[in-house]
Design a protein around this motif. Structure first.
Motif, PDB file in Angstrom:
ATOM      1  N   GLY A 133     -15.872  -9.157  -3.511  1.00 48.96           N
ATOM      2  CA  GLY A 133     -16.099 -10.217  -2.526  1.00 48.96           C
ATOM      3  C   GLY A 133     -14.889 -10.581  -1.679  1.00 48.96           C
ATOM      4  N   HIS A 134     -13.768  -9.864  -1.852  1.00 45.22           N
ATOM      5  CA  HIS A 134     -12.580 -10.179  -1.046  1.00 45.22           C
ATOM      6  C   HIS A 134     -12.743  -9.672   0.378  1.00 45.22           C
ATOM      7  CE1 HIS A 134     -10.124 -11.505  -4.484  1.00 45.22           C
ATOM      8  NE2 HIS A 134     -10.826 -10.609  -5.177  1.00 45.22           N
ATOM      9  N   LYS A 135     -12.364 -10.503   1.333  1.00 40.01           N
ATOM     10  CA  LYS A 135     -12.454 -10.099   2.743  1.00 40.01           C
ATOM     11  C   LYS A 135     -11.103 -10.162   3.418  1.00 40.01           C
ATOM     12  CE  LYS A 135     -17.205 -11.601   3.184  1.00 40.01           C
ATOM     13  NZ  LYS A 135     -17.985 -12.828   3.218  1.00 40.01           N
ATOM     14  N   ASN A 136     -10.200 -10.912   2.827  1.00 37.75           N
ATOM     15  CA  ASN A 136      -8.901 -11.164   3.444  1.00 37.75           C
ATOM     16  C   ASN A 136      -7.831 -10.577   2.523  1.00 37.75           C
ATOM     17  OD1 ASN A 136      -6.827 -12.185   4.945  1.00 37.75           O
ATOM     18  ND2 ASN A 136      -7.559 -14.320   4.915  1.00 37.75           N
ATOM     19  N   ILE A 137      -7.433  -9.330   2.787  1.00 35.45           N
ATOM     20  CA  ILE A 137      -6.562  -8.575   1.874  1.00 35.45           C
ATOM     21  C   ILE A 137      -5.208  -8.302   2.526  1.00 35.45           C
ATOM     22  CG2 ILE A 137      -6.346  -6.439   0.519  1.00 35.45           C
ATOM     23  CD1 ILE A 137      -9.426  -6.207   0.619  1.00 35.45           C
ATOM     24  N   GLY A 138      -4.124  -8.491   1.777  1.00 37.32           N
ATOM     25  CA  GLY A 138      -2.784  -8.213   2.292  1.00 37.32           C
ATOM     26  C   GLY A 138      -2.157  -7.013   1.597  1.00 37.32           C
ATOM     27  N   TYR A 139      -1.071  -6.493   2.190  1.00 34.93           N
ATOM     28  CA  TYR A 139      -0.375  -5.328   1.617  1.00 34.93           C
ATOM     29  C   TYR A 139       1.121  -5.578   1.644  1.00 34.93           C
ATOM     30  CZ  TYR A 139       1.126  -0.476   0.933  1.00 34.93           C
ATOM     31  OH  TYR A 139       1.715   0.666   0.446  1.00 34.93           O
ATOM     32  N   LEU A 140       1.745  -5.380   0.496  1.00 36.83           N
ATOM     33  CA  LEU A 140       3.178  -5.619   0.325  1.00 36.83           C
ATOM     34  C   LEU A 140       3.794  -4.283  -0.073  1.00 36.83           C
ATOM     35  CD1 LEU A 140       4.518  -8.385   0.608  1.00 36.83           C
ATOM     36  CD2 LEU A 140       4.245  -8.698  -1.854  1.00 36.83           C
ATOM     37  N   SER A 141       4.836  -3.873   0.654  1.00 36.65           N
ATOM     38  CA  SER A 141       5.336  -2.512   0.451  1.00 36.65           C
ATOM     39  C   SER A 141       6.851  -2.446   0.396  1.00 36.65           C
ATOM     40  CB  SER A 141       4.841  -1.638   1.622  1.00 36.65           C
ATOM     41  OG  SER A 141       5.442  -0.372   1.605  1.00 36.65           O
ATOM     42  N   ALA A 142       7.357  -1.413  -0.298  1.00 38.21           N
ATOM     43  CA  ALA A 142       8.767  -1.050  -0.197  1.00 38.21           C
ATOM     44  C   ALA A 142       9.022  -0.587   1.235  1.00 38.21           C
ATOM     45  CB  ALA A 142       9.071   0.072  -1.184  1.00 38.21           C
ATOM     46  N   ALA A 143      10.296  -0.422   1.603  1.00 36.95           N
ATOM     47  CA  ALA A 143      10.638   0.040   2.947  1.00 36.95           C
ATOM     48  C   ALA A 143       9.975   1.385   3.224  1.00 36.95           C
ATOM     49  CB  ALA A 143      12.146   0.160   3.082  1.00 36.95           C
ATOM     50  N   LEU A 144       9.725   1.664   4.503  1.00 38.32           N
ATOM     51  CA  LEU A 144       8.976   2.864   4.881  1.00 38.32           C
ATOM     52  C   LEU A 144       9.887   4.087   5.088  1.00 38.32           C
ATOM     53  CD1 LEU A 144       6.383   1.189   7.293  1.00 38.32           C
ATOM     54  CD2 LEU A 144       6.286   1.464   4.816  1.00 38.32           C
ATOM     55  N   GLY A 145      10.973   4.153   4.311  1.00 39.64           N
ATOM     56  CA  GLY A 145      11.925   5.260   4.443  1.00 39.64           C
ATOM     57  C   GLY A 145      11.565   6.487   3.629  1.00 39.64           C
ATOM     58  N   ALA A 187      -6.376 -11.429  -1.955  1.00 34.20           N
ATOM     59  CA  ALA A 187      -5.986 -10.256  -2.750  1.00 34.20           C
ATOM     60  C   ALA A 187      -4.806  -9.564  -2.070  1.00 34.20           C
ATOM     61  CB  ALA A 187      -7.153  -9.292  -2.877  1.00 34.20           C
ATOM     62  N   ILE A 188      -3.904  -9.005  -2.903  1.00 33.46           N
ATOM     63  CA  ILE A 188      -2.746  -8.287  -2.370  1.00 33.46           C
ATOM     64  C   ILE A 188      -2.641  -6.940  -3.088  1.00 33.46           C
ATOM     65  CG2 ILE A 188      -0.216  -8.278  -2.150  1.00 33.46           C
ATOM     66  CD1 ILE A 188      -0.333 -11.343  -2.045  1.00 33.46           C
ATOM     67  N   ILE A 189      -2.547  -5.872  -2.288  1.00 33.69           N
ATOM     68  CA  ILE A 189      -2.264  -4.547  -2.846  1.00 33.69           C
ATOM     69  C   ILE A 189      -0.770  -4.306  -2.665  1.00 33.69           C
ATOM     70  CG2 ILE A 189      -2.720  -2.070  -2.639  1.00 33.69           C
ATOM     71  CD1 ILE A 189      -5.479  -2.803  -1.487  1.00 33.69           C
ATOM     72  N   CYS A 190      -0.103  -3.786  -3.689  1.00 33.80           N
ATOM     73  CA  CYS A 190       1.333  -3.532  -3.599  1.00 33.80           C
ATOM     74  C   CYS A 190       1.594  -2.025  -3.643  1.00 33.80           C
ATOM     75  CB  CYS A 190       2.070  -4.222  -4.746  1.00 33.80           C
ATOM     76  SG  CYS A 190       1.895  -6.017  -4.677  1.00 33.80           S
ATOM     77  N   SER A 191       2.658  -1.597  -2.984  1.00 31.50           N
ATOM     78  CA  SER A 191       2.928  -0.162  -2.829  1.00 31.50           C
ATOM     79  C   SER A 191       3.376   0.504  -4.126  1.00 31.50           C
ATOM     80  CB  SER A 191       3.992   0.060  -1.764  1.00 31.50           C
ATOM     81  OG  SER A 191       5.235  -0.479  -2.203  1.00 31.50           O
ATOM     82  N   HIS A 192       3.837  -0.293  -5.109  1.00 34.36           N
ATOM     83  CA  HIS A 192       4.185   0.291  -6.405  1.00 34.36           C
ATOM     84  C   HIS A 192       4.173  -0.797  -7.476  1.00 34.36           C
ATOM     85  CE1 HIS A 192       7.943  -0.984  -4.580  1.00 34.36           C
ATOM     86  NE2 HIS A 192       8.576  -0.886  -5.723  1.00 34.36           N
ATOM     87  N   ASP A 193       4.089  -0.379  -8.731  1.00 39.30           N
ATOM     88  CA  ASP A 193       3.837  -1.310  -9.840  1.00 39.30           C
ATOM     89  C   ASP A 193       4.916  -2.374 -10.031  1.00 39.30           C
ATOM     90  OD1 ASP A 193       1.409  -0.131 -10.539  1.00 39.30           O
ATOM     91  OD2 ASP A 193       2.358   1.293 -11.912  1.00 39.30           O
TER      92      ASP A 193
END
Lengths: 336, 336
Positions: free
Chosen positions: A177-189, A240-246
């Motif tokens: 039911g999540h509609k508003n999801i964010g993404y948090l990531s390490a640098a894009l290097g 909800a937040i998806i992260c780029s690594h654990d």
């Protein structure tokens, strides 16, 4: 095929001296050895398979920026999986930590020829690691974990299908039911951080969710991610937040809990990798698994193919979403 | 693990009858056999590896829409490459032409169990081929040439990297000075035609060329492509045309020559696949090679991995541009 004599002729030295340089014997000057190696690489010299039949068959794992010595560390199982197939097939496998200093002192091909390695499996290189540019034209087979080099038939990319993994994570959240999801990531290097970043937006679009670019944020330091960027996502009202690594996901869980959020009742969090600690966080973490034993095994399959002139370019394993307790339907809304 | 007895219990019949149905013995009714097979699949029955050790190890190549019996035909070398690795490894390989009628009469898993195949290599299926939907949930390992199924750990996709191939073709044309490039394609009813179509625009954008959507045209019939769409591209003033496959490129060369164009002086044409005839067209054709022996070999590697529970999802070979004489700089402009 280029012979040692050809290299000797070009440099006006004896074949014996060339042989010493190519086999890493110590009694010639470092300068001369370097010159011979560089000329050998320039002329396209590769050691003859016929010759190697009488010798030890050696492969190497070149590793940087990755811990691997203890079972709970990221690189351990990857190396184990590789060895599980390579050693029964008759190869000796050396694991070598390669820093920038070494890579700047010698080219990749020269290093491989000098040390008599037939091929390599390369782990943990960022886009700016010195040998990365060598891989565009190198001739000694290399299998890169999580790095892609186009159009060189001697270089393959192995990893999990991160696009599939991200799609599984976003679909899981949408089903909850999540509609508003964010993404948090390490640098894009690194190549793979770029792939995950791009896949996040692709997955949002494919599931019909809001893919506004401000919902993905990245920083080099985990602390900067959770102290500076995480609050901005929370201000945007993400559930909800998806992260780029654990490790980042774990830091995000802790930070949100300190800010008074209940996980997962008020906020769902998903990691990436499924490191051993994920089963033991509070709450246990939902994450996209990279099966590291399988990565190691498939890297060996790809390297064996390259050695047999089957020029694999990309080999991706199916991603797998491991659902634990850091995700749920939105049960209560956090009083902001 | 589900045993034959479990299936027998569920259906209220004897284990002997179940065994007959699963091993394709003739003396039970077709209706009962179908019921038993469907129940077995539903319950997740897969033949035990232990049991198969005493038996012949059988793999199959399931082929549709593809000619393969003579050396100049597309499927021949793919099958040969697969056999070159599978047979020395102890497998018997059956090549089976599977039409829609067969596929509608039995599910993929049931077919495989009934015929005692451990895994399959699937060639020439379009998106609407009946078993394609089975592959989303099938349990018997399948490696699909040029078809991708997400998130099923028993199914892998192998092929060449078409995105890389298209990028090589567009870069080659750009280096020759072409700025106005068209694309002529078969209908987009197959996965790989969709990939090539998308890759064409991606390659144009990456090289900074005009990527207006009207420069890609497709039709089911080759005649429709060259009679209806080709003239429209020529009217747009394209100086080079990439075609989705070699037969279409050859038809385009012939049609342009009949219209009075000199190839390559006035117009460059590139194919896709490098079928044997490409070296003998007039002029000999520049094309993106699919190394079909290597495709067959890598399909076997992928299938062997799936059988060993290493769940490869995607395995792409490096593409290779074969430059012959259907491409050059624009030497003279055709008087339109």
């Amino acid at each position: 095929m280029i012979r040692m004599q050809d290299i000797a002729d070009k440099l006006g030295i004896s074949k014996g001296t060339v042989s010493k340089a190519l086999n890493g014997t110590a009694n010639i000057s470092e300068e001369l050895q370097k010159k011979i190696l560089e000329t050998a690489v320039e002329m396209g010299y590769t050691k003859k398979l016929r010759r190697q039949k009488d010798e030890e068959q050696k492969l190497c794992i070149l590793i940087d920026n990755t811990e691997y010595k203890a079972p709970h560390q990221f690189g351990y199982d990857i190396i184990l999986g590789f060895r599980q197939l390579a050693e029964p097939a008759g190869y000796t496998v050396d694991v070598i930590q390669v820093n920038d200093k070494l890579q700047k002192s010698i080219t990749y091909d020269a290093f491989m020829i000098q040390n008599n390695y037939k091929g390599s499996f390369v782990i943990g290189f960022s886009l700016s690691t010195p040998w990365m540019k060598d891989f565009y034209s190198s001739r000694i087979p290399a299998v890169l974990y999580d790095n892609y080099i186009p159009a060189n038939p001697s270089v393959a990319y192995v990893g999990i299908d991160n696009t599939e993994g991200m799609a599984l994570a976003v679909s899981h959240l949408k089903e909850l039911g999540h509609k508003n999801i964010g993404y948090l990531s390490a640098a894009l290097g690194s190549y793979i951080m770029q792939v995950r970043h791009k896949s996040f937006f692709q997955a949002l679009r494919q599931t019909g969710l809001n893919a506004d670019y401000t919902r993905a944020r990245n920083a080099y330091l985990i602390t900067e991610c959770v102290e500076r960027h995480l609050p901005k996502l929370l201000d945007m009202g993400v559930t909800a937040i998806i992260c780029s690594h654990d490790q980042l996901a774990h830091a995000a869980i802790c930070q949100c809990q300190q800010l008074g959020y209940h996980i997962p009742e008020e906020l769902s969090i998903i990691g990436f990798d499924d490191l051993p600690f994920c089963a033991y966080t509070s709450p246990p973490m939902t994450t996209v698994r990279q099966n590291r034993i399988q990565i190691g095994k498939s890297a060996y399959c790809a390297l064996e193919s390259l050695l047999n002139h089957v020029s694999i370019g990309t080999l991706l394993l199916h991603a797998q979403l491991i659902v634990r307790e850091s995700t749920s339907t939105v049960k209560t809304k956090h009083p902001t």
